[in-house]
Design a protein around this motif. Structure first.
Motif, PDB file in Angstrom:
ATOM      1  N   HIS A 291       2.983  16.779  -7.327  1.00  0.00           N
ATOM      2  CA  HIS A 291       4.291  17.243  -6.807  1.00  0.00           C
ATOM      3  C   HIS A 291       5.075  15.863  -6.630  1.00  0.00           C
ATOM      4  N   VAL A 292       4.717  14.894  -5.957  1.00  0.00           N
ATOM      5  CA  VAL A 292       5.215  13.800  -5.594  1.00  0.00           C
ATOM      6  C   VAL A 292       5.729  12.692  -6.513  1.00  0.00           C
ATOM      7  N   VAL A 293       4.580  12.482  -7.432  1.00  0.00           N
ATOM      8  CA  VAL A 293       4.613  11.294  -8.243  1.00  0.00           C
ATOM      9  C   VAL A 293       5.300  11.833  -9.734  1.00  0.00           C
ATOM     10  N   GLN A 294       5.012  12.891  -9.958  1.00  0.00           N
ATOM     11  CA  GLN A 294       5.446  13.533 -11.314  1.00  0.00           C
ATOM     12  C   GLN A 294       6.818  14.636 -11.092  1.00  0.00           C
ATOM     13  N   ASP A 295       7.293  14.845 -10.035  1.00  0.00           N
ATOM     14  CA  ASP A 295       8.393  15.679  -9.677  1.00  0.00           C
ATOM     15  C   ASP A 295       7.978  17.144 -10.283  1.00  0.00           C
TER      16      ASP A 295
ATOM     17  N   ARG B  12      -7.270   9.797 -12.928  1.00  0.00           N
ATOM     18  CA  ARG B  12      -7.233   8.262 -12.835  1.00  0.00           C
ATOM     19  C   ARG B  12      -5.699   7.771 -13.215  1.00  0.00           C
ATOM     20  N   ASP B  13      -5.229   8.525 -14.251  1.00  0.00           N
ATOM     21  CA  ASP B  13      -3.936   8.212 -14.673  1.00  0.00           C
ATOM     22  C   ASP B  13      -2.803   8.481 -13.721  1.00  0.00           C
ATOM     23  N   LEU B  14      -3.112   9.610 -12.772  1.00  0.00           N
ATOM     24  CA  LEU B  14      -2.296   9.848 -11.756  1.00  0.00           C
ATOM     25  C   LEU B  14      -2.240   9.268 -10.731  1.00  0.00           C
ATOM     26  N   LEU B  15      -3.350   8.596 -10.268  1.00  0.00           N
ATOM     27  CA  LEU B  15      -3.576   7.475  -9.179  1.00  0.00           C
ATOM     28  C   LEU B  15      -3.079   6.439  -9.481  1.00  0.00           C
ATOM     29  N   LEU B  16      -3.355   5.748 -10.482  1.00  0.00           N
ATOM     30  CA  LEU B  16      -2.794   4.511 -11.056  1.00  0.00           C
ATOM     31  C   LEU B  16      -1.359   4.522 -10.768  1.00  0.00           C
ATOM     32  N   LYS B  17      -0.705   5.754 -11.386  1.00  0.00           N
ATOM     33  CA  LYS B  17       0.568   5.670 -11.310  1.00  0.00           C
ATOM     34  C   LYS B  17       1.272   5.896  -9.955  1.00  0.00           C
ATOM     35  N   THR B  18       0.375   6.442  -9.071  1.00  0.00           N
ATOM     36  CA  THR B  18       0.527   6.636  -7.510  1.00  0.00           C
ATOM     37  C   THR B  18       0.759   5.276  -6.781  1.00  0.00           C
ATOM     38  N   ILE B  19      -0.469   4.453  -7.262  1.00  0.00           N
ATOM     39  CA  ILE B  19      -0.723   3.252  -6.620  1.00  0.00           C
ATOM     40  C   ILE B  19       0.249   2.176  -7.160  1.00  0.00           C
ATOM     41  N   SER B  20       0.974   2.181  -8.333  1.00  0.00           N
ATOM     42  CA  SER B  20       1.945   1.233  -8.966  1.00  0.00           C
ATOM     43  C   SER B  20       3.215   1.827  -8.388  1.00  0.00           C
ATOM     44  N   GLY B  21       3.626   2.884  -8.070  1.00  0.00           N
ATOM     45  CA  GLY B  21       4.949   3.455  -7.879  1.00  0.00           C
ATOM     46  C   GLY B  21       5.456   3.077  -6.658  1.00  0.00           C
ATOM     47  N   ASN B  22       6.735   3.567  -6.355  1.00  0.00           N
ATOM     48  CA  ASN B  22       7.461   3.165  -5.509  1.00  0.00           C
ATOM     49  C   ASN B  22       7.562   4.162  -4.174  1.00  0.00           C
ATOM     50  N   ARG B  23       6.756   5.518  -4.465  1.00  0.00           N
ATOM     51  CA  ARG B  23       6.974   6.260  -3.321  1.00  0.00           C
ATOM     52  C   ARG B  23       5.471   6.159  -2.447  1.00  0.00           C
ATOM     53  N   VAL B  24       5.536   6.177  -1.210  1.00  0.00           N
ATOM     54  CA  VAL B  24       4.598   6.223  -0.264  1.00  0.00           C
ATOM     55  C   VAL B  24       3.951   7.415   0.332  1.00  0.00           C
ATOM     56  N   ILE B  25       2.768   7.577   0.060  1.00  0.00           N
ATOM     57  CA  ILE B  25       1.927   8.913   0.257  1.00  0.00           C
ATOM     58  C   ILE B  25       1.107   8.548   1.504  1.00  0.00           C
ATOM     59  N   LEU B  26       1.251   9.554   2.499  1.00  0.00           N
ATOM     60  CA  LEU B  26       0.305   9.176   3.745  1.00  0.00           C
ATOM     61  C   LEU B  26      -0.364  10.546   4.031  1.00  0.00           C
ATOM     62  N   ILE B  27      -1.712  10.502   4.100  1.00  0.00           N
ATOM     63  CA  ILE B  27      -2.597  11.556   4.407  1.00  0.00           C
ATOM     64  C   ILE B  27      -2.678  11.982   5.821  1.00  0.00           C
TER      65      ILE B  27
ATOM     66  N   HIS C 139       0.846  -1.080  -0.085  1.00  0.00           N
ATOM     67  CA  HIS C 139      -0.089   0.056   0.005  1.00  0.00           C
ATOM     68  C   HIS C 139       0.882   1.295  -0.027  1.00  0.00           C
ATOM     69  N   ASN C 140       0.649   2.111  -0.885  1.00  0.00           N
ATOM     70  CA  ASN C 140       1.605   3.306  -0.835  1.00  0.00           C
ATOM     71  C   ASN C 140       0.684   4.906  -0.911  1.00  0.00           C
ATOM     72  N   PHE C 141      -0.738   4.655  -0.789  1.00  0.00           N
ATOM     73  CA  PHE C 141      -1.538   5.974  -0.587  1.00  0.00           C
ATOM     74  C   PHE C 141      -2.489   5.572   0.592  1.00  0.00           C
ATOM     75  N   ILE C 142      -2.105   6.167   1.774  1.00  0.00           N
ATOM     76  CA  ILE C 142      -2.743   5.661   2.851  1.00  0.00           C
ATOM     77  C   ILE C 142      -3.322   6.969   3.686  1.00  0.00           C
ATOM     78  N   VAL C 143      -4.609   7.101   4.323  1.00  0.00           N
ATOM     79  CA  VAL C 143      -5.108   7.882   5.317  1.00  0.00           C
ATOM     80  C   VAL C 143      -4.447   7.723   6.726  1.00  0.00           C
ATOM     81  N   ARG C 144      -3.993   8.430   7.387  1.00  0.00           N
ATOM     82  CA  ARG C 144      -3.486   8.207   8.515  1.00  0.00           C
ATOM     83  C   ARG C 144      -4.645   8.209   9.497  1.00  0.00           C
ATOM     84  N   GLN C 145      -4.736   7.404  10.854  1.00  0.00           N
ATOM     85  CA  GLN C 145      -5.655   7.092  11.807  1.00  0.00           C
ATOM     86  C   GLN C 145      -6.231   8.546  12.362  1.00  0.00           C
TER      87      GLN C 145
END
Length: 258
Positions: free
Chosen positions: A163-167, A86-101, A34-40
């Motif tokens: 910013h994170v996914v596309q630099d 949708r393309d941005l989020l698919l790239k996020t989900i399949s990428g190697n950078r973890v995003i935490l909300i 998992h690399n797109f996560i909402v914190r508790q």
């Protein structure tokens, strides 16, 4: 004196100095799946607000966050929405950078959203990109219906994700910039007006008592072909939301009007 959001122009190089430690972060990080996560600390209502806005933008009707906070897009057919989102989020989900909300409501150093670099306490070599959201700020915004549809917590999070996914970077001049240019493409795909600048400006208000306006505005434009673009505005109180690099800018704005 030009008003501006109170942060450095974004780049992944400057982000390296913005480090926070994530103690007690969700154990699903350990799985690496998992690399797109909402914190508790994000309430259920705010979590659903974000998910709902993202469903509208992407057209993924089953988009949600599961019990662990991980983003799930489901397998429902797409209903409208933006292909680019949708393309941005698919790239996020399949990428190697973890995003935490993370919920950063009422924090003075967060204006709507910002992203900082974090590290897991049990793995100091790890990198997590933490998107801080001030949910309260979005409640302060008023203005034209069309502009409000083009600027909410969903759009703000996608801006930081880009910013994170596309630099991508924010501009130094008063233009939308590379990152917001990507977000504007998504707005066009939804038939919404596009943001025409990165910086907000002071609302041009004066009165006989020489009171200084604390209200600012952000412009959006609707492309009408050969005719003059239709302009829409968002308005908020900068003293409440923040975003002034220096409170003295209020005085500077007043002096320019005299």
């Amino acid at each position: 004196m030009r008003p501006r959001i109170n942060r450095k122009y974004f780049s992944l190089k400057t982000l390296q100095v913005c480090v926070v430690l994530l103690f007690g972060a969700s154990p699903i990080f350990a799985t690496g799946t998992h690399n797109f996560i909402v914190r508790q600390n994000v309430s259920n209502s705010n979590r659903e607000e974000l998910a709902g806005r993202m469903r509208t933008i992407t057209g993924w009707t089953n988009l949600t966050f599961d019990a662990d906070g991980a983003l799930k897009i489901g397998n429902a057919a797409v209903r409208g929405g933006s292909t680019s989102a949708r393309d941005l989020l698919l790239k996020t989900i399949s990428g190697n950078r973890v995003i935490l909300i993370e919920d950063a409501s009422s924090r003075k150093d967060v204006v709507f959203c910002r992203v900082v670099l974090g590290r897991l306490d049990r793995d100091p070599s790890s990198e997590v990109y933490v998107v801080l959201i001030d949910f309260d700020d979005f409640q302060q915004v008023s203005g034209d219906k069309q502009a409000r549809a083009a600027f909410d917590v969903g759009w703000a999070v996608l801006h930081e994700v880009d910013h994170v996914v596309q630099d991508s970077e924010d501009p130094k001049e008063d233009i939308p910039g590379d990152c917001e240019g990507h977000i504007n493409r998504m707005r066009r795909e939804l038939g919404l007006p596009v943001r025409n600048s990165y910086f907000f400006s002071f609302l041009p208000i004066r009165n006989d008592n020489n009171l200084i306006s604390r209200f600012v505005r952000l412009g959006f434009e609707e492309d009408r072909g050969s005719s003059k673009p239709k302009r829409y505005w968002l308005i908020w109180d900068a003293a409440v939301v923040g975003g002034l690099a220096d409170p003295s800018e209020l005085a500077g704005q007043f002096n320019q009007q005299k």
